[in-house]
Design a protein around this motif. Structure first.
Motif, PDB file in Angstrom:
ATOM      1  N   TYR A   6       0.810  -1.225   0.000  1.00 34.87           N
ATOM      2  CA  TYR A   6       0.000   0.000   0.000  1.00 34.87           C
ATOM      3  C   TYR A   6       0.844   1.276   0.000  1.00 34.87           C
ATOM      4  O   TYR A   6       0.301   2.379   0.039  1.00 34.87           O
ATOM      5  CB  TYR A   6      -0.926   0.027   1.210  1.00 34.87           C
ATOM      6  N   LYS A  50      -4.762  -6.670   1.039  1.00 41.12           N
ATOM      7  CA  LYS A  50      -5.622  -7.182  -0.028  1.00 41.12           C
ATOM      8  C   LYS A  50      -5.005  -6.797  -1.366  1.00 41.12           C
ATOM      9  O   LYS A  50      -4.447  -5.711  -1.508  1.00 41.12           O
ATOM     10  CB  LYS A  50      -7.021  -6.554   0.073  1.00 41.12           C
ATOM     11  N   GLU A  51      -5.122  -7.656  -2.341  1.00 41.47           N
ATOM     12  CA  GLU A  51      -4.547  -7.379  -3.664  1.00 41.47           C
ATOM     13  C   GLU A  51      -5.263  -6.256  -4.396  1.00 41.47           C
ATOM     14  O   GLU A  51      -4.645  -5.439  -5.050  1.00 41.47           O
ATOM     15  CB  GLU A  51      -4.575  -8.641  -4.528  1.00 41.47           C
ATOM     16  N   ASP A  52      -6.563  -6.223  -4.305  1.00 41.99           N
ATOM     17  CA  ASP A  52      -7.342  -5.288  -5.113  1.00 41.99           C
ATOM     18  C   ASP A  52      -7.964  -4.166  -4.283  1.00 41.99           C
ATOM     19  O   ASP A  52      -9.098  -3.775  -4.501  1.00 41.99           O
ATOM     20  CB  ASP A  52      -8.427  -6.045  -5.878  1.00 41.99           C
ATOM     21  N   ILE A  53      -7.206  -3.635  -3.338  1.00 36.61           N
ATOM     22  CA  ILE A  53      -7.731  -2.585  -2.469  1.00 36.61           C
ATOM     23  C   ILE A  53      -7.862  -1.269  -3.242  1.00 36.61           C
ATOM     24  O   ILE A  53      -7.094  -0.991  -4.156  1.00 36.61           O
ATOM     25  CB  ILE A  53      -6.856  -2.401  -1.211  1.00 36.61           C
ATOM     26  N   HIS A  54      -8.851  -0.482  -2.869  1.00 34.16           N
ATOM     27  CA  HIS A  54      -9.090   0.818  -3.484  1.00 34.16           C
ATOM     28  C   HIS A  54      -8.731   1.915  -2.500  1.00 34.16           C
ATOM     29  O   HIS A  54      -8.736   1.706  -1.290  1.00 34.16           O
ATOM     30  CB  HIS A  54     -10.566   0.950  -3.885  1.00 34.16           C
ATOM     31  N   GLU A  57     -10.901   2.594   0.501  1.00 31.84           N
ATOM     32  CA  GLU A  57     -10.764   1.663   1.615  1.00 31.84           C
ATOM     33  C   GLU A  57      -9.602   2.075   2.529  1.00 31.84           C
ATOM     34  O   GLU A  57      -9.690   1.946   3.756  1.00 31.84           O
ATOM     35  CB  GLU A  57     -10.554   0.244   1.102  1.00 31.84           C
TER      36      GLU A  57
END
Length: 99
Positions: A6, A50-54, A57
């Protein structure tokens, strides 16, 4: 230092971190830095990324952070850094055990 998945969000959420730090100041925790807050999030909140975090979030996680959670984490980290096996630590431990 290892990079966190991140880390690329950091620049985008700096204002959110500053806002959260303003909240900390309301509770008289004005010594906390952006870096310390970010490190807490990476080590505690996002230890399993998480791989597909936005980004929304990430922002939600920052805003939902409780001051008490950060303080508890900081205290534990501080205790981990104290080396009771150093000469000074050993003397302090010896004194504590006398009581």
């Amino acid at each position: 230092m290892d990079t966190h998945p991140y880390d690329h969000f950091l620049e985008e959420v700096k204002e959110v971190l500053r806002s959260k730090l303003e909240e900390f100041k309301l509770f008289d925790y004005d010594q906390v830095t952006e870096e310390e807050l970010w490190n807490f999030l990476m080590k505690k909140k996002w230890r399993k990324p998480k791989e597909d975090i936005h980004i929304y979030e990430i922002v939600k996680d920052i805003f939902s952070l409780k001051v008490s959670d950060f303080i508890a984490f900081a205290q534990v980290e501080h205790l981990r850094m104290d080396d009771i096996f150093s000469e000074a630590g050993a003397l302090e431990l010896k004194e504590l055990l006398k009581k």
